[in-house]
Design a protein around this motif. Structure first.
Motif, PDB file in Angstrom:
ATOM      1  N   UNK A 219       0.857  -1.191   0.000  1.00  0.00           N
ATOM      2  CA  UNK A 219       0.000   0.000   0.000  1.00  0.00           C
ATOM      3  C   UNK A 219       0.886   1.232   0.000  1.00  0.00           C
ATOM      4  N   UNK A 220       0.325   2.341  -0.417  1.00  0.00           N
ATOM      5  CA  UNK A 220       1.089   3.585  -0.409  1.00  0.00           C
ATOM      6  C   UNK A 220       0.911   4.350   0.899  1.00  0.00           C
ATOM      7  N   UNK A 221       0.182   3.768   1.849  1.00  0.00           N
ATOM      8  CA  UNK A 221       0.054   4.291   3.210  1.00  0.00           C
ATOM      9  C   UNK A 221       0.270   3.126   4.161  1.00  0.00           C
ATOM     10  N   UNK A 222       0.547   3.411   5.422  1.00  0.00           N
ATOM     11  CA  UNK A 222       0.676   2.340   6.403  1.00  0.00           C
ATOM     12  C   UNK A 222      -0.659   1.634   6.587  1.00  0.00           C
ATOM     13  N   UNK A 223      -0.637   0.320   6.671  1.00  0.00           N
ATOM     14  CA  UNK A 223      -1.861  -0.460   6.875  1.00  0.00           C
ATOM     15  C   UNK A 223      -1.640  -1.454   8.002  1.00  0.00           C
ATOM     16  N   UNK A 224      -2.721  -1.950   8.564  1.00  0.00           N
ATOM     17  CA  UNK A 224      -2.666  -2.884   9.685  1.00  0.00           C
ATOM     18  C   UNK A 224      -3.500  -4.121   9.408  1.00  0.00           C
ATOM     19  N   UNK A 225      -3.025  -5.244   9.943  1.00  0.00           N
ATOM     20  CA  UNK A 225      -3.810  -6.462  10.082  1.00  0.00           C
ATOM     21  C   UNK A 225      -4.174  -6.509  11.554  1.00  0.00           C
ATOM     22  N   UNK A 226      -5.465  -6.504  11.861  1.00  0.00           N
ATOM     23  CA  UNK A 226      -5.924  -6.415  13.245  1.00  0.00           C
ATOM     24  C   UNK A 226      -6.541  -7.738  13.672  1.00  0.00           C
ATOM     25  N   UNK A 227      -6.095  -8.233  14.837  1.00  0.00           N
ATOM     26  CA  UNK A 227      -6.657  -9.435  15.436  1.00  0.00           C
ATOM     27  C   UNK A 227      -7.454  -9.021  16.658  1.00  0.00           C
ATOM     28  N   UNK A 228      -8.752  -9.261  16.638  1.00  0.00           N
ATOM     29  CA  UNK A 228      -9.628  -8.919  17.748  1.00  0.00           C
ATOM     30  C   UNK A 228      -9.357  -9.837  18.936  1.00  0.00           C
ATOM     31  N   UNK A 229      -9.692  -9.385  20.114  1.00  0.00           N
ATOM     32  CA  UNK A 229      -9.477 -10.162  21.334  1.00  0.00           C
ATOM     33  C   UNK A 229     -10.261 -11.464  21.340  1.00  0.00           C
ATOM     34  N   UNK A 230     -11.353 -11.539  20.599  1.00  0.00           N
ATOM     35  CA  UNK A 230     -12.163 -12.762  20.576  1.00  0.00           C
ATOM     36  C   UNK A 230     -11.657 -13.795  19.576  1.00  0.00           C
ATOM     37  N   UNK A 231     -10.573 -13.492  18.858  1.00  0.00           N
ATOM     38  CA  UNK A 231      -9.989 -14.482  17.956  1.00  0.00           C
ATOM     39  C   UNK A 231      -8.993 -15.340  18.724  1.00  0.00           C
ATOM     40  N   UNK A 232      -8.849 -16.595  18.303  1.00  0.00           N
ATOM     41  CA  UNK A 232      -7.952 -17.522  18.991  1.00  0.00           C
ATOM     42  C   UNK A 232      -7.245 -18.411  17.978  1.00  0.00           C
ATOM     43  N   UNK A 233      -5.993 -18.691  18.244  1.00  0.00           N
ATOM     44  CA  UNK A 233      -5.186 -19.615  17.445  1.00  0.00           C
ATOM     45  C   UNK A 233      -5.093 -19.201  15.977  1.00  0.00           C
ATOM     46  N   UNK A 234      -5.104 -17.912  15.696  1.00  0.00           N
ATOM     47  CA  UNK A 234      -4.957 -17.427  14.330  1.00  0.00           C
ATOM     48  C   UNK A 234      -3.525 -17.626  13.874  1.00  0.00           C
ATOM     49  N   UNK A 235      -3.348 -18.071  12.634  1.00  0.00           N
ATOM     50  CA  UNK A 235      -2.025 -18.241  12.050  1.00  0.00           C
ATOM     51  C   UNK A 235      -1.863 -17.225  10.934  1.00  0.00           C
ATOM     52  N   UNK A 236      -0.824 -16.407  11.033  1.00  0.00           N
ATOM     53  CA  UNK A 236      -0.479 -15.430  10.007  1.00  0.00           C
ATOM     54  C   UNK A 236       0.849 -15.875   9.408  1.00  0.00           C
ATOM     55  N   UNK A 237       0.820 -16.401   8.209  1.00  0.00           N
ATOM     56  CA  UNK A 237       2.022 -16.949   7.590  1.00  0.00           C
ATOM     57  C   UNK A 237       2.384 -16.152   6.345  1.00  0.00           C
ATOM     58  N   UNK A 238       3.507 -15.470   6.402  1.00  0.00           N
ATOM     59  CA  UNK A 238       4.028 -14.696   5.273  1.00  0.00           C
ATOM     60  C   UNK A 238       2.990 -13.744   4.696  1.00  0.00           C
ATOM     61  N   UNK A 239       2.210 -13.139   5.566  1.00  0.00           N
ATOM     62  CA  UNK A 239       1.214 -12.166   5.141  1.00  0.00           C
ATOM     63  C   UNK A 239       1.658 -10.758   5.515  1.00  0.00           C
ATOM     64  N   UNK A 240       1.698 -10.399   6.810  1.00  0.00           N
ATOM     65  CA  UNK A 240       2.121  -9.041   7.161  1.00  0.00           C
ATOM     66  C   UNK A 240       3.553  -9.014   7.677  1.00  0.00           C
ATOM     67  N   UNK A 241       4.097  -7.830   7.738  1.00  0.00           N
ATOM     68  CA  UNK A 241       5.341  -7.606   8.470  1.00  0.00           C
ATOM     69  C   UNK A 241       4.962  -7.417   9.940  1.00  0.00           C
ATOM     70  N   UNK A 242       5.939  -7.584  10.842  1.00  0.00           N
ATOM     71  CA  UNK A 242       5.657  -7.394  12.272  1.00  0.00           C
ATOM     72  C   UNK A 242       4.990  -6.059  12.549  1.00  0.00           C
ATOM     73  N   UNK A 243       5.452  -5.019  11.898  1.00  0.00           N
ATOM     74  CA  UNK A 243       4.937  -3.675  12.147  1.00  0.00           C
ATOM     75  C   UNK A 243       3.502  -3.488  11.657  1.00  0.00           C
ATOM     76  N   UNK A 244       2.981  -4.416  10.845  1.00  0.00           N
ATOM     77  CA  UNK A 244       1.635  -4.290  10.309  1.00  0.00           C
ATOM     78  C   UNK A 244       0.596  -5.033  11.143  1.00  0.00           C
ATOM     79  N   UNK A 245       1.019  -5.710  12.214  1.00  0.00           N
ATOM     80  CA  UNK A 245       0.086  -6.483  13.036  1.00  0.00           C
ATOM     81  C   UNK A 245      -0.291  -5.690  14.283  1.00  0.00           C
TER      82      UNK A 245
END
Length: 69
Positions: A30-56
């Protein structure tokens, strides 16, 4: 661009809940900063080669991340 609140990074992916969610090999650019957000009610989510650390933004500690290099 209309982002609210002003100055924040927009959420590009929101995992709003559920268990054993899986996001893999998505190429996030993206041409702006973006986030991948995990809500508190999510559990055992696997993020594999999707975001950078700074995007989570996680409101849970119950997830696994292999960050995009």
């Amino acid at each position: 661009m209309n982002i609210s609140p002003a100055g924040s990074d927009p959420t590009i992916i929101l995992v709003a809940g559920g268990a054993r969610n899986y996001l893999a090999t998505n190429n996030i650019t993206a041409n702006v900063g973006v986030k991948v957000v995990l809500d508190a009610s999510s559990a055992e989510t696997k993020l594999l080669y999707t975001p950078q650390n700074s995007q989570v933004q996680a409101f849970t500690t119950n997830y696994s991340l292999v960050a995009t290099p």
